[in-house]
Design a protein around this motif. Structure first.
Motif, PDB file in Angstrom:
ATOM      1  N   ASP A 192       0.673   1.506   3.952  1.00 10.50           N
ATOM      2  CA  ASP A 192      -0.050   0.088   3.747  1.00 10.50           C
ATOM      3  C   ASP A 192      -1.386   0.598   2.799  1.00 10.50           C
ATOM      4  N   ALA A 193      -1.433   1.670   1.841  1.00 10.34           N
ATOM      5  CA  ALA A 193      -2.585   2.079   1.503  1.00 10.34           C
ATOM      6  C   ALA A 193      -2.950   0.884   0.229  1.00 10.34           C
ATOM      7  N   GLN A 194      -1.904   0.466  -0.590  1.00 13.25           N
ATOM      8  CA  GLN A 194      -2.020  -0.552  -1.654  1.00 13.25           C
ATOM      9  C   GLN A 194      -2.749  -1.683  -0.659  1.00 13.25           C
ATOM     10  N   LEU A 195      -2.244  -2.292  -0.044  1.00 14.67           N
ATOM     11  CA  LEU A 195      -2.783  -3.466   0.917  1.00 14.67           C
ATOM     12  C   LEU A 195      -4.140  -3.190   1.088  1.00 14.67           C
ATOM     13  N   VAL A 196      -4.375  -2.130   1.843  1.00 15.46           N
ATOM     14  CA  VAL A 196      -5.817  -1.937   2.511  1.00 15.46           C
ATOM     15  C   VAL A 196      -6.599  -1.727   1.166  1.00 15.46           C
ATOM     16  N   GLY A 248     -19.385 -10.181  -7.078  1.00 18.18           N
ATOM     17  CA  GLY A 248     -18.375 -10.382  -8.477  1.00 18.18           C
ATOM     18  C   GLY A 248     -18.246  -8.990  -9.099  1.00 18.18           C
ATOM     19  N   GLU A 249     -18.852  -7.967  -8.613  1.00 21.59           N
ATOM     20  CA  GLU A 249     -18.792  -6.759  -9.300  1.00 21.59           C
ATOM     21  C   GLU A 249     -17.439  -6.226  -9.159  1.00 21.59           C
ATOM     22  N   LYS A 250     -16.727  -5.969 -10.403  1.00 21.86           N
ATOM     23  CA  LYS A 250     -15.376  -5.319 -10.270  1.00 21.86           C
ATOM     24  C   LYS A 250     -15.005  -4.173  -9.892  1.00 21.86           C
ATOM     25  N   VAL A 251     -13.958  -3.670  -8.913  1.00 22.30           N
ATOM     26  CA  VAL A 251     -13.869  -2.633  -8.209  1.00 22.30           C
ATOM     27  C   VAL A 251     -12.632  -2.078  -8.789  1.00 22.30           C
ATOM     28  N   ASP A 252     -12.542  -0.679  -8.861  1.00 20.50           N
ATOM     29  CA  ASP A 252     -11.494   0.074  -9.247  1.00 20.50           C
ATOM     30  C   ASP A 252     -10.551   0.090  -8.118  1.00 20.50           C
ATOM     31  N   ARG A 253      -9.130  -0.805  -8.403  1.00 19.58           N
ATOM     32  CA  ARG A 253      -8.348  -0.816  -7.331  1.00 19.58           C
ATOM     33  C   ARG A 253      -7.532   0.260  -6.971  1.00 19.58           C
ATOM     34  N   GLU A 254      -7.174   0.884  -8.203  1.00 17.19           N
ATOM     35  CA  GLU A 254      -6.536   2.467  -8.003  1.00 17.19           C
ATOM     36  C   GLU A 254      -7.292   3.327  -7.364  1.00 17.19           C
ATOM     37  N   ALA A 255      -8.684   3.220  -7.544  1.00 17.64           N
ATOM     38  CA  ALA A 255      -9.412   4.353  -6.803  1.00 17.64           C
ATOM     39  C   ALA A 255      -9.415   4.040  -5.320  1.00 17.64           C
ATOM     40  N   MET A 256      -9.617   2.794  -4.942  1.00 20.01           N
ATOM     41  CA  MET A 256      -9.519   2.093  -3.372  1.00 20.01           C
ATOM     42  C   MET A 256      -8.334   2.486  -2.918  1.00 20.01           C
ATOM     43  N   THR A 257      -7.114   2.481  -3.621  1.00 19.25           N
ATOM     44  CA  THR A 257      -5.719   2.563  -3.050  1.00 19.25           C
ATOM     45  C   THR A 257      -5.550   4.024  -2.914  1.00 19.25           C
ATOM     46  N   ALA A 258      -6.235   4.854  -3.719  1.00 23.77           N
ATOM     47  CA  ALA A 258      -5.965   6.386  -3.430  1.00 23.77           C
ATOM     48  C   ALA A 258      -6.874   6.805  -2.373  1.00 23.77           C
ATOM     49  N   THR A 259      -7.978   6.388  -2.444  1.00 25.82           N
ATOM     50  CA  THR A 259      -8.934   6.627  -1.181  1.00 25.82           C
ATOM     51  C   THR A 259      -8.130   5.974   0.170  1.00 25.82           C
ATOM     52  N   ALA A 260      -7.788   4.743   0.232  1.00 23.86           N
ATOM     53  CA  ALA A 260      -7.093   4.441   1.395  1.00 23.86           C
ATOM     54  C   ALA A 260      -6.070   5.404   1.723  1.00 23.86           C
ATOM     55  N   LEU A 261      -5.131   5.636   0.733  1.00 23.68           N
ATOM     56  CA  LEU A 261      -3.925   6.516   0.985  1.00 23.68           C
ATOM     57  C   LEU A 261      -4.537   7.872   1.849  1.00 23.68           C
ATOM     58  N   SER A 262      -5.419   8.513   1.071  1.00 23.73           N
ATOM     59  CA  SER A 262      -6.084   9.697   1.495  1.00 23.73           C
ATOM     60  C   SER A 262      -6.475   9.751   2.829  1.00 23.73           C
ATOM     61  N   LEU A 263      -7.323   8.754   3.235  1.00 23.72           N
ATOM     62  CA  LEU A 263      -7.816   8.378   4.687  1.00 23.72           C
ATOM     63  C   LEU A 263      -6.840   8.205   5.620  1.00 23.72           C
ATOM     64  N   LEU A 264      -5.923   7.376   5.259  1.00 26.70           N
ATOM     65  CA  LEU A 264      -4.737   6.770   6.253  1.00 26.70           C
ATOM     66  C   LEU A 264      -3.771   7.773   6.651  1.00 26.70           C
ATOM     67  N   ALA A 265      -3.457   8.602   5.418  1.00 30.38           N
ATOM     68  CA  ALA A 265      -2.430   9.929   5.572  1.00 30.38           C
ATOM     69  C   ALA A 265      -2.893  10.839   6.451  1.00 30.38           C
ATOM     70  N   LEU A 288      -3.706 -11.445   6.318  1.00 25.29           N
ATOM     71  CA  LEU A 288      -4.801 -12.266   6.373  1.00 25.29           C
ATOM     72  C   LEU A 288      -6.112 -11.745   6.572  1.00 25.29           C
ATOM     73  N   GLY A 289      -6.104 -10.522   7.077  1.00 30.88           N
ATOM     74  CA  GLY A 289      -7.403  -9.816   7.223  1.00 30.88           C
ATOM     75  C   GLY A 289      -7.349  -8.410   7.488  1.00 30.88           C
ATOM     76  N   LEU A 290      -8.133  -7.791   7.493  1.00 31.35           N
ATOM     77  CA  LEU A 290      -8.406  -6.361   7.674  1.00 31.35           C
ATOM     78  C   LEU A 290      -9.682  -5.742   8.305  1.00 31.35           C
ATOM     79  N   LEU A 291      -9.556  -4.806   9.357  1.00 29.08           N
ATOM     80  CA  LEU A 291     -10.629  -4.335   9.989  1.00 29.08           C
ATOM     81  C   LEU A 291     -10.381  -2.650  10.095  1.00 29.08           C
ATOM     82  N   MET A 292     -11.347  -2.117   9.413  1.00 32.65           N
ATOM     83  CA  MET A 292     -11.269  -0.559   9.316  1.00 32.65           C
ATOM     84  C   MET A 292     -12.257  -0.037  10.304  1.00 32.65           C
TER      85      MET A 292
END
Length: 150
Positions: free
Chosen positions: A12-16, A30-47, A63-67
């Protein structure tokens, strides 16, 4: 319509990453966020099971997310949870999604023997509605947090 809450996995890393990116963009105005970096971080932490993600889903749509992080402190009586991100899709706000995510986090925490869950206090007055939500969910104010970048 009914929805359910599930634990996020590395799959679920991409969704997270996307939901956290939306949260940051909203909080920053409205600051633009690097989605690839977010996905990579999510993958690393979730894995690595370094964080716990709870996702509210309905018909294959998020619908929503809680970390959560599991933390430990003497003042807290040992291990406890810390909500690091909570995001609900704008069109589903005030429909019980966030409350259900917080309930799922509390249930998970009780199962793990936690005595408490904490969340950083939002900046007021801009986020008064967020603070009011947490208070309705049983949180009490213990002060804001500060950070120091290393």
């Amino acid at each position: 319509m009914s929805f359910h809450v599930q634990i996020a996995t590395a799959a679920d890393a991409q969704l997270v990453g996307e939901l956290v990116a939306r949260l940051i963009e909203e909080l920053s105005g409205g600051e633009k966020v690097d989605r690839e970096a977010m996905t990579a971080t999510a993958l690393s932490l979730l894995a690595a099971n370094s964080v716990i993600g709870l996702v509210a889903m309905e018909g294959g749509q998020a619908l929503g997310l809680l970390m959560l992080n599991e933390c430990a402190a003497i003042y807290a009586g040992g291990r406890f949870g810390e909500i690091t991100e909570l995001y609900v899709m704008p069109e589903r706000r005030s429909s019980g999604v966030a409350a259900r995510l917080v309930t799922a986090a509390a249930d998970l925490g009780r199962d793990r023997g936690w005595k408490r869950i904490e969340v950083g206090a939002p900046e007021l007055p801009a986020w008064a509605r967020t603070k009011a939500f947490y208070e309705r969910e049983g949180f009490t104010e213990v002060g804001p947090r500060l950070k120091r970048m290393l």
